[in-house]
Scaffold this motif. Structure first.
Motif, PDB file in Angstrom:
ATOM      1  N   ARG A   1       0.840  -1.188   0.000  1.00 48.53           N
ATOM      2  CA  ARG A   1       0.000   0.000   0.000  1.00 48.53           C
ATOM      3  C   ARG A   1       0.882   1.248   0.000  1.00 48.53           C
ATOM      4  N   ARG A   2       0.343   2.326  -0.452  1.00 50.35           N
ATOM      5  CA  ARG A   2       1.139   3.568  -0.515  1.00 50.35           C
ATOM      6  C   ARG A   2       1.680   3.942   0.862  1.00 50.35           C
ATOM      7  N   ARG A   3       0.880   3.710   1.888  1.00 50.15           N
ATOM      8  CA  ARG A   3       1.371   4.088   3.216  1.00 50.15           C
ATOM      9  C   ARG A   3       2.482   3.152   3.699  1.00 50.15           C
ATOM     10  N   ASP A   4       2.563   1.930   3.146  1.00 51.16           N
ATOM     11  CA  ASP A   4       3.697   1.060   3.474  1.00 51.16           C
ATOM     12  C   ASP A   4       5.004   1.682   3.002  1.00 51.16           C
ATOM     13  N   ALA A   5       4.958   2.304   1.826  1.00 49.19           N
ATOM     14  CA  ALA A   5       6.165   2.904   1.246  1.00 49.19           C
ATOM     15  C   ALA A   5       6.413   4.325   1.734  1.00 49.19           C
ATOM     16  N   LEU A   6       5.468   4.866   2.512  1.00 54.61           N
ATOM     17  CA  LEU A   6       5.555   6.269   2.952  1.00 54.61           C
ATOM     18  C   LEU A   6       5.879   7.166   1.762  1.00 54.61           C
ATOM     19  N   ALA A   7       5.138   6.952   0.689  1.00 51.85           N
ATOM     20  CA  ALA A   7       5.440   7.608  -0.579  1.00 51.85           C
ATOM     21  C   ALA A   7       5.399   9.128  -0.474  1.00 51.85           C
ATOM     22  N   TRP A   8       4.517   9.686   0.360  1.00 57.89           N
ATOM     23  CA  TRP A   8       4.407  11.143   0.457  1.00 57.89           C
ATOM     24  C   TRP A   8       5.644  11.767   1.101  1.00 57.89           C
ATOM     25  N   LEU A   9       6.346  10.956   1.936  1.00 54.57           N
ATOM     26  CA  LEU A   9       7.584  11.463   2.532  1.00 54.57           C
ATOM     27  C   LEU A   9       8.779  11.317   1.589  1.00 54.57           C
ATOM     28  N   ARG A  10       8.671  10.411   0.634  1.00 48.81           N
ATOM     29  CA  ARG A  10       9.823  10.099  -0.216  1.00 48.81           C
ATOM     30  C   ARG A  10       9.715  10.723  -1.606  1.00 48.81           C
ATOM     31  N   HIS A  11       8.762  11.595  -1.779  1.00 45.16           N
ATOM     32  CA  HIS A  11       8.609  12.264  -3.064  1.00 45.16           C
ATOM     33  C   HIS A  11       9.854  13.094  -3.361  1.00 45.16           C
ATOM     34  N   PRO A  12      10.285  13.128  -4.592  1.00 46.56           N
ATOM     35  CA  PRO A  12      11.516  13.866  -4.941  1.00 46.56           C
ATOM     36  C   PRO A  12      11.503  15.336  -4.551  1.00 46.56           C
ATOM     37  N   THR A  13      10.339  15.930  -4.365  1.00 46.90           N
ATOM     38  CA  THR A  13      10.282  17.345  -3.999  1.00 46.90           C
ATOM     39  C   THR A  13      10.532  17.575  -2.513  1.00 46.90           C
ATOM     40  N   ARG A  14      10.525  16.503  -1.719  1.00 48.01           N
ATOM     41  CA  ARG A  14      10.743  16.652  -0.280  1.00 48.01           C
ATOM     42  C   ARG A  14      12.220  16.926   0.023  1.00 48.01           C
ATOM     43  N   LEU A  15      12.440  17.518   1.185  1.00 48.34           N
ATOM     44  CA  LEU A  15      13.812  17.717   1.646  1.00 48.34           C
ATOM     45  C   LEU A  15      14.493  16.373   1.867  1.00 48.34           C
ATOM     46  N   ALA A  16      15.799  16.350   1.731  1.00 49.11           N
ATOM     47  CA  ALA A  16      16.564  15.100   1.858  1.00 49.11           C
ATOM     48  C   ALA A  16      16.324  14.446   3.211  1.00 49.11           C
ATOM     49  N   LEU A  17      16.232  15.236   4.282  1.00 43.71           N
ATOM     50  CA  LEU A  17      16.010  14.686   5.613  1.00 43.71           C
ATOM     51  C   LEU A  17      14.657  13.986   5.687  1.00 43.71           C
ATOM     52  N   ILE A  18      13.637  14.589   5.086  1.00 43.88           N
ATOM     53  CA  ILE A  18      12.301  13.994   5.083  1.00 43.88           C
ATOM     54  C   ILE A  18      12.308  12.689   4.285  1.00 43.88           C
ATOM     55  N   ARG A  19      12.975  12.716   3.126  1.00 46.57           N
ATOM     56  CA  ARG A  19      13.051  11.497   2.314  1.00 46.57           C
ATOM     57  C   ARG A  19      13.778  10.384   3.071  1.00 46.57           C
ATOM     58  N   ALA A  20      14.803  10.754   3.818  1.00 52.09           N
ATOM     59  CA  ALA A  20      15.559   9.764   4.589  1.00 52.09           C
ATOM     60  C   ALA A  20      14.689   9.132   5.668  1.00 52.09           C
ATOM     61  N   LEU A  21      13.839   9.937   6.300  1.00 50.50           N
ATOM     62  CA  LEU A  21      12.926   9.393   7.302  1.00 50.50           C
ATOM     63  C   LEU A  21      11.954   8.410   6.657  1.00 50.50           C
ATOM     64  N   GLY A  22      11.460   8.742   5.474  1.00 50.96           N
ATOM     65  CA  GLY A  22      10.561   7.844   4.769  1.00 50.96           C
ATOM     66  C   GLY A  22      11.227   6.524   4.447  1.00 50.96           C
ATOM     67  N   GLU A  23      12.471   6.577   4.017  1.00 52.25           N
ATOM     68  CA  GLU A  23      13.209   5.356   3.701  1.00 52.25           C
ATOM     69  C   GLU A  23      13.457   4.519   4.951  1.00 52.25           C
ATOM     70  N   ARG A  24      13.699   5.187   6.065  1.00 51.30           N
ATOM     71  CA  ARG A  24      14.023   4.474   7.299  1.00 51.30           C
ATOM     72  C   ARG A  24      12.811   3.781   7.902  1.00 51.30           C
ATOM     73  N   PHE A  25      11.627   4.363   7.756  1.00 52.25           N
ATOM     74  CA  PHE A  25      10.449   3.830   8.440  1.00 52.25           C
ATOM     75  C   PHE A  25       9.438   3.155   7.502  1.00 52.25           C
ATOM     76  N   ALA A  26       9.788   3.009   6.238  1.00 55.45           N
ATOM     77  CA  ALA A  26       8.914   2.275   5.323  1.00 55.45           C
ATOM     78  C   ALA A  26       8.811   0.824   5.777  1.00 55.45           C
ATOM     79  N   ALA A  27       7.755   0.138   5.400  1.00 53.69           N
ATOM     80  CA  ALA A  27       7.526  -1.240   5.834  1.00 53.69           C
ATOM     81  C   ALA A  27       8.515  -2.199   5.176  1.00 53.69           C
ATOM     82  N   PHE A  28       8.913  -3.204   5.945  1.00 54.21           N
ATOM     83  CA  PHE A  28       9.729  -4.268   5.372  1.00 54.21           C
ATOM     84  C   PHE A  28       8.867  -5.111   4.432  1.00 54.21           C
TER      85      PHE A  28
END
Length: 508
Positions: free
Chosen positions: A270-297
């Motif tokens: 699901r989109r929320r598994d990938a935290l896609a809204w945090l990992r969008h290319p327009t987000r700040l690098a720190l925000i994208r990093a948080l999305g990558e760290r907490f996305a579902a296994f």
């Protein structure tokens, strides 16, 4: 040792090729008694201990499919004949016996190589068998001494009818154990027990399946432990399939978290598994990093889907690399391994486990090849392999150069400018993965359900090329000197180290 305590739940595993040779020797059609010796490697796990039969030694003179016991297992390494009149002769107390010289030669090999020793003979009949009083008396007389010679490594015996087996295993520490069953692993799986066992009536939910496989086939599925390595596009499809089929236990291994680009092809993501809204290319690098760290296994997504499909399935989800020793150990007591990871290191490890622990495996995948911006090939592949047959290594599917690349650190790879950059992903689509997964599961179902034709080849490797509609069947080759499926590893169980090392990125 006459009053040795009984230990529970040992079994024997033997390859289809070994079983064909042993059965033909024991039952040549003369209605007479014949003998053999099995030399065995040993495997131990939470499901129990196994002897991996190294040698079946027929003494030459002149079936039901049932759910397996989950206790201790013995696994066959080699099959070695004993010649009637020379190695198998008239007995002093019973009908026939193995000669002292033949027994001594084989127990010496077992002692030198740390293998278990099993003497074998046959009785008449088909689906029931047991040792005679004379047989048991000979065990009481001889096995304590053989156990001492073998340094405490198990010794024992099997007695066969044409469609049944019973066994008596002597262990160290004043213990003995019966044999619960013998399993023949290969394209067509077979299990033998001392006497017929009734299958439980299958859950009504599986009514349409039991019309194909019967209650006994459904019970085999319910008692099966299946591992899936790599829970990306192909592995996620496999996971849902086996859960819906009623498999009892599932081991899921993949260290990766879901990525937004995985969503179109990972089942249940699901989109929320990938935290896609945090990992969008327009987000700040720190925000994208948080999305990558907490996305579902990926393994947790697969486990969620499997539990939705089956309320009774037992799942072990491991969000770590299969190359870690304790993770790799989880594979060694499974009934089948599906490899849906594309790394050469993962292929080599699963290949080693399969032949070292006598566990069939199926490697699956899909590929879209692109050169100079043009698509050159599209295919899905399923390669079901039996222990002891031609393996992935024999057939050039574990290239040394790729092992070298994967064994280096990301920093080293960048410095050496390898072409296969981890940041460059191959094209992929869910339908190609589904074709590979469906073929793999169908082949496995035919095997465990006993529906494979008698003249079918031992292994089934097939690729589908949708651009041409071509289906290519491949007969795998075998290199007798192979370090993976050959004698340096075959059926040694815990007697040989697996090629494990800390690694990552084995997911699909």
């Amino acid at each position: 040792m006459a009053g040795a305590a009984m230990s529970s739940g040992w079994s024997v595993t033997i390859t289809g090729e070994q079983w064909a040779a042993l059965h033909a020797h024991l039952f040549p059609g003369d209605e007479d008694e014949h003998g053999a010796v099995l030399r065995c490697g040993i495997a131990r796990s939470e499901r129990g201990n196994r002897l991996l039969v190294r040698d079946v030694i027929p003494a030459i003179d002149g079936t039901d499919y049932v759910a397996g016991d989950r206790g201790n297992r013995l696994l066959v390494r080699d099959v070695i004949p004993a010649i009637d009149g020379t190695d198998y002769v008239a007995g002093d107390r019973g009908y026939r016996k193995l000669t002292a010289e033949f027994v001594a030669d084989n127990i010496d090999v077992c002692a030198d190589e740390g293998l278990a020793y099993l003497a074998v003979h046959n009785h008449g009949g088909h689906d029931k068998v047991a040792f005679s009083g004379t047989d048991m008396a000979s065990h009481e007389r001889g096995y304590p001494a053989l156990l001492d010679i073998n340094g405490g490594v198990p010794v024992g015996a099997l007695v066969f009818a044409s469609g049944a087996v019973a066994g008596d295993i002597w262990l160290g520490g004043e213990e003995r154990a019966p044999i619960a069953h013998l399993r023949v692993v290969g394209r067509s799986r077979l299990e033998l027990t001392p006497a017929p066992t009734a299958a439980a009536v299958a859950d009504p939910r599986f009514d349409r399946q039991t019309r194909i496989f019967g209650d006994r086939g459904q019970q085999i599925l319910a008692n099966s432990k299946v591992a899936i390595v790599g829970l990306g596009g192909a592995g996620s499809v496999l996971s849902e399939y086996v859960a819906r089929l009623g498999v009892g236990e599932l081991v899921l291994i993949d260290p990766d978290r879901i990525d937004p680009t995985n969503l179109p092809r990972v089942v249940g993501a699901r989109r929320r598994d990938a935290l896609a809204w945090l990992r969008h290319p327009t987000r700040l690098a720190l925000i994208r990093a948080l999305g990558e760290r907490f996305a579902a296994f990926k393994v947790n997504i697969a486990a969620r889907v499997a539990r939705q499909a089956s309320s009774t399935i037992r799942i072990t989800s491991v969000p770590r690399s299969v190359m870690e020793p304790d993770v790799a150990a989880l594979l060694t007591d499974c009934d089948h391994i599906f490899l849906a990871a594309d790394s050469a290191l993962a292929r080599r490890l699963v290949n080693s486990v399969s032949h070292q622990y006598l566990i069939p495996n199926t490697q699956i995948g899909a590929k879209v090849s692109v050169k100079d911006g043009e698509i050159t090939d599209i295919f899905s592949v399923s390669r079901m392999s039996s222990p002891g047959s031609g393996c992935l290594q024999c057939n050039g599917l574990i290239p040394a150069w790729k092992l070298t690349v994967e064994a280096t650190s990301p920093e080293q790879r960048k410095r050496q400018q390898y072409i296969d950059d981890d940041d460059v992903h191959a094209p992929s689509v869910i339908t190609l993965n589904a074709v590979a997964a469906s073929r793999a599961i169908d082949d496995w179902l035919m095997s465990v359900g006993g529906l494979v034709e008698r003249d079918a080849s031992a292994d089934h490797w097939v690729s589908y090329h949708p651009r041409t509609g071509e289906v290519v069947e491949i007969e795998p080759v075998k290199d007798d000197g192979c370090l993976q499926c050959g004698p340096t590893r075959f059926a040694l169980g815990d007697g040989k180290e697996l090629p494990v090392a800390p690694a990552s990125g084995n997911g699909g």
